[in-house]
Write a protein that holds these residues in place. Structure first.
Motif, mmCIF file in Angstrom:
data_model
loop_
_atom_site.group_PDB
_atom_site.id
_atom_site.type_symbol
_atom_site.label_atom_id
_atom_site.label_comp_id
_atom_site.label_asym_id
_atom_site.label_seq_id
_atom_site.Cartn_x
_atom_site.Cartn_y
_atom_site.Cartn_z
ATOM 1 N N MET A 1 -59.068 -39.781 45.615
ATOM 2 C CA MET A 1 -58.612 -38.824 46.555
ATOM 3 C C MET A 1 -59.021 -37.468 46.131
ATOM 4 N N MET A 2 -59.361 -36.658 47.041
ATOM 5 C CA MET A 2 -59.689 -35.306 46.659
ATOM 6 C C MET A 2 -58.580 -34.380 47.082
ATOM 7 N N ALA A 3 -58.339 -33.348 46.311
ATOM 8 C CA ALA A 3 -57.295 -32.437 46.653
ATOM 9 C C ALA A 3 -57.766 -31.018 46.616
ATOM 10 N N VAL A 4 -57.308 -30.232 47.553
ATOM 11 C CA VAL A 4 -57.647 -28.825 47.584
ATOM 12 C C VAL A 4 -56.364 -28.044 47.647
ATOM 13 N N ILE A 5 -56.241 -26.984 46.881
ATOM 14 C CA ILE A 5 -55.010 -26.216 46.906
ATOM 15 C C ILE A 5 -55.277 -24.781 47.302
ATOM 16 N N PHE A 6 -54.579 -24.303 48.318
ATOM 17 C CA PHE A 6 -54.710 -22.925 48.739
ATOM 18 C C PHE A 6 -53.377 -22.230 48.501
ATOM 19 N N VAL A 7 -53.422 -21.022 47.985
ATOM 20 C CA VAL A 7 -52.181 -20.349 47.719
ATOM 21 C C VAL A 7 -52.102 -19.007 48.428
ATOM 22 N N PHE A 8 -51.011 -18.779 49.192
ATOM 23 C CA PHE A 8 -50.797 -17.577 49.982
ATOM 24 C C PHE A 8 -49.321 -17.145 49.898
ATOM 25 N N VAL A 31 -57.570 -33.303 49.240
ATOM 26 C CA VAL A 31 -58.470 -34.238 49.927
ATOM 27 C C VAL A 31 -58.574 -35.486 49.071
ATOM 28 N N ASP A 32 -58.211 -36.602 49.621
ATOM 29 C CA ASP A 32 -58.006 -37.835 48.886
ATOM 30 C C ASP A 32 -59.300 -38.436 48.338
ATOM 31 N N ALA A 33 -59.239 -38.935 47.131
ATOM 32 C CA ALA A 33 -60.302 -39.778 46.549
ATOM 33 C C ALA A 33 -61.636 -39.065 46.380
ATOM 34 N N LEU A 34 -61.587 -37.793 46.031
ATOM 35 C CA LEU A 34 -62.843 -37.041 45.840
ATOM 36 C C LEU A 34 -63.175 -36.929 44.359
ATOM 37 N N ARG A 35 -64.280 -37.475 43.938
ATOM 38 C CA ARG A 35 -64.739 -37.330 42.565
ATOM 39 C C ARG A 35 -65.535 -36.048 42.431
ATOM 40 N N VAL A 176 -57.525 -36.820 53.790
ATOM 41 C CA VAL A 176 -57.712 -38.173 53.275
ATOM 42 C C VAL A 176 -59.055 -38.804 53.658
ATOM 43 N N SER A 177 -59.968 -38.073 54.292
ATOM 44 C CA SER A 177 -61.181 -38.722 54.821
ATOM 45 C C SER A 177 -61.994 -39.509 53.795
ATOM 46 N N PRO A 178 -62.246 -39.009 52.558
ATOM 47 C CA PRO A 178 -63.095 -39.798 51.650
ATOM 48 C C PRO A 178 -62.444 -41.079 51.128
ATOM 49 N N HIS A 179 -61.190 -41.308 51.442
ATOM 50 C CA HIS A 179 -60.518 -42.554 51.074
ATOM 51 C C HIS A 179 -61.116 -43.708 51.877
#
Length: 510
Positions: A1-8, A31-35, A176-179
């Motif tokens: 899974m890949m994950a992206v974090i935005f902070v505001f 973002v899920d499952a991102l290597r 979750v798209s790359p899952h």
């Protein structure tokens, strides 16, 4: 899974006030499952991530960030708690959940004045109680849809920001798209190939469930069906790259980027036969736990590339510190990634061993230690290829039978079935096991894991964990829980919650 974090962040008219020097909004986009090695900013040659690469050029990029598990629930709960799965009595296994005795990142930010929201397209994480830590939440997918919901998630996030532009906000967005099942629209597939492969294999029903047969047929790198599988994965990365670009542009149009901290991270990677498996949640080799991690806040963070190994558990203490909030009151395994120097934040992560854990008795039970250039793997349960295929073909039965004690479940700290040590600098593919060549380093890794074992509490039993997840309780599991006294016959979800606390107190977990 890949994950992206935005902070505001933004000042609130009611309740706690976010410190003036803090970012106005915090948004975590996962973002899920991102290597990591399938992004251009981490060296990938296929152009999967043009927007993320542009973002990375203005970010603090951590070249060696590691997730705490290759299973979404364990990994994400570690991110939010700052604790390794074993450090949290609720944090390990198929039914891992939030710890009711510990305030997680969302709750700590809320206490600091942020209005919090959780929006997800991952149905697995939605079974946990994580969403209850937020002021608002929405689940946008009940299954791993073949049609991506990423743009829908972006739209939900932007609508939330429109409604709360005058408040300090924290969003957690789980893409979750790359899952699996890897089903990109043709327009993204055709970015990387002249035509769509006519006979694609289903990643779960065809590949995972029949991997032994496929390997015997020559399935692997260079073979058409395998190359199509990986291309579909890459195309879905590109699809989410566009969705994140749309999010960023929408936030810019709303005027929320001026005081924005953006953190981009993945919860785990994905396997493509590097060590004989596909998908994830089978092992802890680098393809499963090496994840991207970017911090974007141009007004306060100068672009840099940092080679020191870091971990997802470092995010909680880092975000609290960057937000100007007190540290968590519970013991965390992570450490802040930034230090304040001359009125500026400078990336200075501490050199430390990093631990990852996969505590899923249905699949494998594995721990990994990353220290310097070395990766150590220790597995009390390590299935053969044939055993992995069998579990994959009967995954629901395997979960139910393991929970009910009808399948053997290894002790999480039991004797090792597999052990390996790799020098990633000399052997980046992790093929040469040098365990016997470096006995002193092997003993050092043993000491690191023994120290974790000594300080960790016992895990809450799975039957107690699952009572908090009524969505996954099938009829046979319910009968088992009633027979063992974990549930009363015909109890409601509200009554189950009370029973759970009573059971935990009787077992000494509170």
């Amino acid at each position: 899974m890949m994950a992206v974090i935005f902070v505001f962040a933004a000042a609130s008219d009611e309740g706690p006030v976010v410190p003036d020097a803090s970012p106005r909004h915090i948004v975590i986009v996962l973002v899920d499952a991102l290597r990591a090695d399938h992004l251009g900013c981490y060296g990938y040659t296929r152009n999967t991530s043009p927007f993320i690469d542009t973002l990375a050029a203005d970010s603090v990029l951590f070249e060696r960030a590691y997730s705490q598990s290759s299973f979404t629930v364990e990994s994400t709960l570690s991110l939010f708690s700052g604790m390794y799965p074993s450090s949290n009595p609720w944090g390990g296994g198929q039914y891992a959940n939030t710890n009711p005795e510990v305030k997680d990142l969302a709750q700590l930010l809320a206490a600091g004045g942020y209005h919090t929201a959780y929006f997800s397209t991952n149905p697995t994480l939605d079974y946990t109680a994580l969403h209850k830590s937020f002021d608002e939440h929405a689940f946008l997918a009940k299954t791993f849809d073949k049609k991506s919901q990423s743009l829908k998630l972006t739209e939900k996030a932007l609508n939330f920001m429109k409604e709360h532009t005058g408040r300090s906000t924290f969003m957690y967005l789980h893409y979750v798209s790359p899952h699996t099942p890897y089903t990109p629209p043709d327009e993204y597939y055709l970015r990387f190939a002249p035509e769509v492969y006519p006979e694609p294999l289903d990643a779960i029903d065809d590949v995972r469930a029949h991997l032994d047969t496929l390997l015997a047929e020559g399935f692997g790198p260079g073979e058409a069906r395998f190359e199509d599988l990986m291309l579909r994965y890459d195309a879905e990365i590109a699809q989410d790259d566009d969705a994140i670009k749309a999010l960023f542009e929408g936030l810019k149009a709303l005027g929320t980027l001026e005081d924005t901290l953006l953190v981009f991270v993945a919860d785990h990677g994905e396997e493509f036969l590097e060590h004989g498996s596909v998908e994830h949640a089978w092992s802890l080799f680098s393809e499963s736990i090496h994840v991207p991690l970017l911090f974007w806040m141009p007004k306060r963070l100068a672009p840099a590339r940092i080679a020191t190994p870091v971990a997802l558990v470092d995010l909680l203490p880092s975000l609290l510190e960057l937000a100007g909030l007190p540290p968590a009151q519970h013991a965390v395994d992570g450490a802040p990634l930034f230090q304040r120097e001359n009125d500026a934040w400078v990336p200075k992560p501490k050199e430390k061993p990093i631990i990852a854990e996969l505590l899923n008795p249905v699949r494998n039970v594995v721990r990994a230690v990353v220290e310097g250039e070395y990766l150590y793997i220790a597995a009390p349960k390590w299935l053969t290829l044939e055993e992995r295929v069998s579990v994959s073909q009967h995954i629901a039965d395997a979960r139910s039978e393991t929970l009910r004690g009808l399948r053997p479940s290894p002790h999480p700290w039991g004797p090792l079935q597999y052990e390996a040590l790799f020098n990633r600098k000399k052997d980046p593919a992790e093929k040469e096991n040098i365990l016997e060549v470096l006995p002193e380093l092997r003993d050092r890794m043993h000491d690191i894991l023994n120290a974790l074992r000594e300080r960790c509490p016992d895990q809450v039993p799975d039957p107690v964990k699952i009572v908090r997840i009524p969505n996954v309780i099938t009829h046979d599991i319910r009968m088992f829980l009633e027979e063992k006294g974990y549930l009363k016959p015909e109890s409601t979800p509200e009554e189950q919650a009370v029973e759970t606390e009573e059971t935990l107190r009787s077992l000494g977990y509170f």
